[in-house]
Scaffold this motif. Structure first.
Motif, short mmCIF file in Angstrom:
data_model
loop_
_atom_site.label_atom_id
_atom_site.label_comp_id
_atom_site.label_asym_id
_atom_site.label_seq_id
_atom_site.Cartn_x
_atom_site.Cartn_y
_atom_site.Cartn_z
N ASP A 104 0.83 -1.20 0.00
CA ASP A 104 0.00 0.00 0.00
C ASP A 104 0.87 1.25 0.00
N LYS A 105 0.44 2.25 -0.77
CA LYS A 105 1.10 3.56 -0.78
C LYS A 105 0.40 4.42 0.27
N VAL A 106 1.18 4.98 1.19
CA VAL A 106 0.62 5.71 2.33
C VAL A 106 1.34 7.04 2.53
N TYR A 107 0.70 7.90 3.31
CA TYR A 107 1.34 9.14 3.74
C TYR A 107 0.89 9.45 5.14
N GLY A 108 1.70 10.24 5.87
CA GLY A 108 1.34 10.54 7.24
C GLY A 108 2.30 11.50 7.91
#
Length: 195
Positions: A104-108
């Motif tokens: 999964d491609k995520v950001y945070g």
């Protein structure tokens, strides 16, 4: 089967990584060095994920942390890997992680604990969201802190809370927090004026 390099593990995640590390408080040029032998944080608690970092943003809070301006709130043991905003790909998950899968491609936003100025970062899954498909990794890394700041100002601390029919003035609408403030306020039906 090809023989693995000494720094790689069978799952393709290396045992060491490159990252920027802070060794003291002060000007970034004097306190940040690049290291290529930082252990990858492979051990995960049940709710943590391991991210291969593709992009990290630099925010005003990051250089304030570097300079020690926030040391009265949070003190670090050195060396410390700074950086709060990040975008990347999930490469490992803890046993109780439900929201994400490997790949999964995520950001945070990692908060003041930092860690995004390295090739891998380990943190709680609750600090991340799936990256929107219409954003690049670089664009996604620039979103979390600036957008969160605007969201909190409009919907947590404003009195009354901004909503349909509200009239607000956003000073600096082209700044990072300003551009999110304008969009968030418009999204809930507010009338927005900006400079």
């Amino acid at each position: 089967m090809a023989k693995l390099a000494a720094t790689e593990i069978e799952d393709g995640i290396p045992s060491v990584m490159t990252g920027a590390q802070q060794n003291d408080y002060g000007d970034a040029r004097n306190v940040i060095t690049l290291h290529q032998d930082i252990p990858v944080p492979r051990e995960l608690s049940c709710k943590q994920i391991l991210i291969r970092v593709y992009a990290a943003a630099i925010n005003p809070v990051d250089w304030k942390v570097l300079q020690g301006n926030l040391s009265f709130i949070k003190r670090f043991s050195f060396p410390h890997t700074p950086g709060s905003d990040v975008a990347g790909v999930v490469v490992a998950i803890g046993s109780s992680v439900k929201r994400f899968q490997v790949g999964d491609k995520v950001y945070g936003n990692l908060g003041t604990d930092g860690g995004s100025y390295a090739e891998y970062v380990r943190e709680k899954e609750s600090l991340f969201a799936l990256k929107p498909s219409n954003l690049t990794m670089v664009e996604a890394a620039a979103v979390p802190l600036a957008c969160l700041t605007s969201y909190q100002a409009l919907f947590n601390t404003a009195s009354p809370i901004v909503g349909p029919g509200s009239k607000i003035m956003v000073c600096g609408g082209s700044s990072a927090t300003g551009l999110y403030g304008v969009q968030l306020a418009k999204a809930v039906g507010a009338h927005v004026t900006t400079t």
